[in-house]
Design a protein around this motif. Structure first.
Motif, short mmCIF file in Angstrom:
data_model
loop_
_atom_site.label_atom_id
_atom_site.label_comp_id
_atom_site.label_asym_id
_atom_site.label_seq_id
_atom_site.Cartn_x
_atom_site.Cartn_y
_atom_site.Cartn_z
N LEU A 182 4.77 -1.30 7.95
CA LEU A 182 4.14 -1.54 9.24
C LEU A 182 4.04 -3.04 9.44
O LEU A 182 3.44 -3.75 8.63
CB LEU A 182 2.75 -0.91 9.29
CG LEU A 182 1.89 -1.17 10.52
CD1 LEU A 182 2.56 -0.62 11.78
CD2 LEU A 182 0.50 -0.55 10.35
N LEU A 188 -1.47 2.79 15.48
CA LEU A 188 -0.72 2.25 14.35
C LEU A 188 -1.14 2.87 13.02
O LEU A 188 -0.31 3.04 12.12
CB LEU A 188 -0.86 0.72 14.31
CG LEU A 188 -0.26 0.01 15.52
CD1 LEU A 188 -0.55 -1.48 15.47
CD2 LEU A 188 1.25 0.24 15.59
N THR A 189 -2.41 3.21 12.89
CA THR A 189 -2.84 3.91 11.67
C THR A 189 -2.13 5.25 11.56
O THR A 189 -1.66 5.63 10.48
CB THR A 189 -4.37 4.10 11.67
OG1 THR A 189 -5.01 2.83 11.73
CG2 THR A 189 -4.81 4.81 10.40
N LEU A 211 -6.06 -2.21 9.81
CA LEU A 211 -4.80 -1.73 9.23
C LEU A 211 -4.66 -2.14 7.77
O LEU A 211 -4.12 -1.37 6.96
CB LEU A 211 -3.62 -2.23 10.05
CG LEU A 211 -3.55 -1.65 11.47
CD1 LEU A 211 -2.51 -2.38 12.30
CD2 LEU A 211 -3.24 -0.15 11.42
N ARG A 220 0.86 -1.19 0.00
CA ARG A 220 0.00 0.00 0.00
C ARG A 220 0.89 1.24 0.00
O ARG A 220 2.00 1.22 0.51
CB ARG A 220 -0.89 0.04 1.25
CG ARG A 220 -1.85 -1.11 1.40
CD ARG A 220 -2.62 -1.01 2.71
NE ARG A 220 -3.31 0.25 2.84
CZ ARG A 220 -4.55 0.49 2.39
NH1 ARG A 220 -5.23 -0.47 1.80
NH2 ARG A 220 -5.11 1.66 2.52
N VAL A 225 1.88 -3.10 4.61
CA VAL A 225 1.68 -3.84 5.86
C VAL A 225 2.24 -5.25 5.70
O VAL A 225 1.95 -5.94 4.72
CB VAL A 225 0.20 -3.92 6.24
CG1 VAL A 225 0.01 -4.72 7.54
CG2 VAL A 225 -0.39 -2.52 6.39
N SER A 231 -5.91 -5.97 12.87
CA SER A 231 -5.27 -6.33 11.60
C SER A 231 -6.16 -5.95 10.42
O SER A 231 -5.68 -5.41 9.42
CB SER A 231 -4.97 -7.83 11.57
OG SER A 231 -4.13 -8.20 12.63
N SER A 243 1.51 4.78 10.61
CA SER A 243 1.74 4.35 9.23
C SER A 243 1.94 5.52 8.28
O SER A 243 2.54 5.35 7.21
CB SER A 243 0.57 3.49 8.74
OG SER A 243 -0.60 4.28 8.50
N SER A 244 1.48 6.70 8.66
CA SER A 244 1.60 7.86 7.77
C SER A 244 3.04 8.34 7.64
O SER A 244 3.36 9.08 6.71
CB SER A 244 0.71 9.00 8.27
OG SER A 244 1.16 9.46 9.54
N CYS A 288 0.79 2.93 4.61
CA CYS A 288 1.98 2.31 4.05
C CYS A 288 1.77 0.81 3.91
O CYS A 288 0.74 0.26 4.33
CB CYS A 288 3.21 2.60 4.94
SG CYS A 288 3.19 1.72 6.53
N HIS A 341 -6.76 0.57 6.12
CA HIS A 341 -6.54 1.99 6.35
C HIS A 341 -5.09 2.41 6.51
O HIS A 341 -4.81 3.61 6.60
CB HIS A 341 -7.32 2.44 7.60
CG HIS A 341 -8.79 2.21 7.50
ND1 HIS A 341 -9.60 2.93 6.66
CD2 HIS A 341 -9.60 1.32 8.12
CE1 HIS A 341 -10.86 2.52 6.77
NE2 HIS A 341 -10.88 1.55 7.64
N SER A 342 -4.14 1.50 6.54
CA SER A 342 -2.75 1.88 6.67
C SER A 342 -2.31 2.74 5.48
O SER A 342 -2.68 2.46 4.33
CB SER A 342 -1.86 0.64 6.77
OG SER A 342 -0.50 1.02 6.73
#
Length: 283
Positions: A249, A239-240, A271, A142, A279, A268, A243-244, A277, A274-275
């Motif tokens: 992640l 964690l979301t 993420l 992502r 995962v 999980s 990730s920015s 980056c 919505h992460s």
């Protein structure tokens, strides 16, 4: 036997990004890469032939379309990553099943963030199904990383924490970037309380196992810069946000539901959707 990086590939933009990520990883680690295309048509074509339509696939489709697509992808990969051993194969199976089966002998499975199979309503997205059931770490590609951002590891108090941390540390070392480790405790709100939970510090007793695990990883990777955070906040939210500013992640897979392992844990799943980056889900 050298384990391969398996890439779920269907020629889509997301699959091409997944392939680029896998090739970069293979160039760093020296692991061969295999593109896996799941041809689902033979499985649902008999039912399709009963419908009043002429949408049947010509016999030459495999040679004209699938084989050419894979050959072109392998040729391009060898041009951009000449040191990487690249091959391709076709499996007559639903995409999640093909990737899960291949994962038993893989070092890593890499998929795009939006891959779906013909049975999406049954198994869910390819990334969610494979992440829940694979026998090796799964990377869901992502976002776009520049290469300077840290690797972030999100851990909890489970037995998976050590595997997550060591995988994340190895990734950070190979990329020459820092490792940011986040341990978040979900706030507890009683049924009588109104509004959000009041903030509180992490106690020394809560933090002791976390610090012990960090000490083991610091000893194993003495040259790695490791930043550690212990917070009382919902893990999905922490964690979301992390990730920015990350390039990768790393989290653990914890199956939940009436049938063990059939679903990923709620954090999980959140993420994977919505992460900001890429995962990596570690088993």
């Amino acid at each position: 036997m050298t384990r391969k990086i398996i890439v779920g590939y269907d020629g889509s933009p997301d699959a091409r990004r997944a392939l680029t990520w896998a090739l970069d990883e293979a160039a760093r680690t020296g692991v061969p890469t295999e593109l896996l295309y799941a041809d689902e048509w033979p499985l649902w074509a008999p039912a399709a032939s009963l419908a009043p339509t002429v949408a049947l696939r010509p016999e030459s489709y495999v040679a004209d379309k699938i084989t050419k697509m894979l050959d072109d992808a392998v040729r391009a990969a060898k041009e951009t990553h000449p040191a990487v051993s690249v091959s391709a194969t076709t499996a007559w199976s639903y995409a999640p099943a093909a990737l899960i089966t291949s994962s038993a002998e893989a070092a890593l499975v890499v998929v795009g963030g939006r891959g779906h199979s013909a049975v999406a309503g049954l198994l869910g997205s390819v990334s969610a199904a494979v992440s829940a059931h694979a026998r090796c770490p799964v990377v869901v590609v992502r976002g776009d990383a520049t290469g300077a951002e840290p690797v972030v590891a999100g851990i909890d108090g489970s037995a998976l924490a050590s595997a997550v941390l060591h995988f994340a540390a190895a990734q950070a070392m190979s990329r020459t970037v820092p490792l940011r480790v986040i341990r978040a405790w979900t706030p507890v709100i009683g049924p009588w309380e109104q509004g959000p939970a009041l903030p509180r510090p992490v106690t020394a007793q809560e933090r002791r196992p976390f610090d012990a695990l960090l000490a083991v990883v610091r000893d194993a990777f003495p040259d790695l810069v490791i930043e550690a955070e212990a917070r009382v906040e919902h893990p999905a939210a922490v964690l979301t946000a992390a990730s920015s500013t990350a390039q990768l992640l790393v989290i653990g897979s914890r199956g939940r539901g009436a049938v063990p392992g059939i679903l990923l844990g709620s954090v999980s799943q959140h993420l994977l959707r919505h992460s900001a980056c890429t995962v990596a889900v570690v088993h």
